[in-house]
Structure formats: C-alpha cells, structure tokens
Design a protein around this motif. Structure first.
Motif: not given
Length: 272
Positions: A199-210
């Motif tokens: 999902s957009p939110n899941r991928s957004l959070l993963a990339a931001a945490v990385l």
C-alpha cells in the motif's frame, strides 16, 4: 484539519505505468531479490553501518552531544590524493542513483514515469524552493534542539581544509547525495514496492524509516529529522509523480548546509 490537507495526507490511488501489482510468483521473487541486492550495495548497508556507529557512540563514556561526526572529512594527508578520494566518493553516489534509474529502465519504466523529465520546469522550481524551506529550516531547529538535550552528536557538515577545491567538492557532494538518495529511496524503491502490492502508506513508512536509519550515525535527532523528510518527500512523489523537485530540494538543503557551515563556523555563536 482542513479538507485540503486531509486530502493531501490521505494515501493516493496508484495510477499510471506499473500501478498494478505483479502477480507472477517468479517475477515477484526476482523483484524482491533485486530490491535486496540494491539496498545491500547502497543505502541499506549504510543503514547497518550507521546503526552500529550509533551503538558505538552510545557505549562511549563521552555524552553524544560532546562527540562530533563530520559529513565531509579529509580522506588523505596529501591534498591531491584527498581531492581524488573525495571525487571517488561522489562518483560512488552517482553510481548508486544511476543503478536505481537503470533498473527502472530495464523494468520498462521511462524516466518520465517517475518524474525525471523537463515537462514543467517552472512548477518544479517553485516546488523545489518550497520543499527546501519546509524541510531545511525546521530541520536546523530540530538539530539544535536535539543537540541541546543531548540526543544528537555534534554534526560538522565539513572539516575539509580551506583548499581551492573545497567548495566545488562540497557542492558536488551535495548533488551526488541528493541524486543517490532520491533516486534509490523514492523513484526506485517506492515504484518497486508498489509493484509488489504494498500500500502507499506501508511503502512510504518503510522507505522513510530506512532513510532515517542510515542517518543514525548522527544520533536520534538525525534519525527523526530524516524520517520526517522521507515522509514528506515520499508523499509528495506519490501525489505528484515528480522526482526532480525532490532531487533539487535535497541538493539545495545540502549545499546550504555544507558550504554555509564552512563559511560560518567560528563566526557565529549558535553553531555547536
């Protein structure tokens, strides 16, 4: 919350090339493998090194705020050898970003599909200035607060000696950093995760945490500041499909930080 802001923050509906998830198990496995390989040789490995660096800093007897980390430091005693090594680092970062762009091309995406084209230079320039201000000014304040409460190392954007090539190298470093991070973390990673059905939110959070994780060597302030930057930049790309403003805004922030620090250090009292 205003309706316009609520609409902007809401996850967008994926559209355009590559918006549908890959269904074939063999292709999905190849994409997962590709992502892991890219992150291993680029920013994922940087995140691991950064986390280990923070652990080492926390284990030291000196408080975090009394430890210093240099973002652009001399790499050799001989001036010309140092210049060569600085440019080698710049080339490495350019290579990282180019790898992400190349793999997107191999996957059937044009650079226009991820927002690396010249369709709207005026609007991209305006967005660049806005994003740089939104991230850069509060980011400086967050660093100063984090340093004051002892959860950030003292960050020296440069400790390069005052040579004829210092400013050009700092500018080149800023451009290379922005190219590598935004191409890999936004254009490449978010596109590939979308193809895997994230999902957009899941991928957004993963990339931001990385993104935050590979800045952990700066302390917890660096992690939080870059996490926020990743969320803002990622959502902007998901909403607009434009990548150039992110590359340019990141470059502008880094140029001001690197060159500005070199010019101001020792002349103002508020810089740690």
């Amino acid at each position: 919350m205003p309706d316009g802001l609520r609409s902007w923050l809401a996850p967008p509906t994926p559209t355009g090339p590559g918006s549908g998830a890959i269904e074939d198990p063999a292709r999905r496995k190849l994409v997962v493998t590709e992502i892991l390989v890219v992150l291993t040789v680029t920013l994922g490995l940087s995140a691991l090194r950064s986390a280990l660096s923070l652990i080492d800093s926390l284990l030291a007897t000196t408080p975090l705020s009394e430890q210093q980390v240099a973002l652009n430091a001399p790499a050799a005693a001989a001036t010309l050898v140092d210049l060569a090594l600085q440019l080698t680092r710049v080339l490495q970062l350019v290579g990282w970003g180019s790898l992400g762009a190349y793999l997107l091309l191999r996957a059937g995406f044009g650079m226009r599909d991820v927002g690396l084209d010249a369709r709207r230079p005026a609007r991209d320039a305006a967005a660049t200035a806005g994003l740089a201000a939104i991230i850069g000014i509060p980011g400086l304040g967050l660093y100063l607060i984090a340093h004051a409460i002892g959860v950030s190392l003292t960050i020296a954007p440069t400790t390069l000696t005052d040579t004829w090539w210092r400013i050009p190298v700092l500018v080149a470093s800023a451009l290379a950093n922005s190219w590598a991070e935004e191409i890999v973390m936004i254009g490449y990673l978010l596109t590939r995760l979308r193809q895997l059905g994230w999902s957009p939110n899941r991928s957004l959070l993963a990339a931001a945490v990385l993104r935050g994780a590979y800045h952990l060597y700066q302390g917890f302030g660096g992690f939080l500041g870059n996490l926020i930057m990743g969320l803002v930049f990622g959502r902007y790309w998901q909403r607009t499909g434009r990548l150039w403003p992110l590359v340019a805004a990141h470059a502008l922030i880094d140029v001001v930080a690197f060159v500005g620090y070199g010019l101001l250090k020792g002349h103002v009292s508020w810089l740690p």
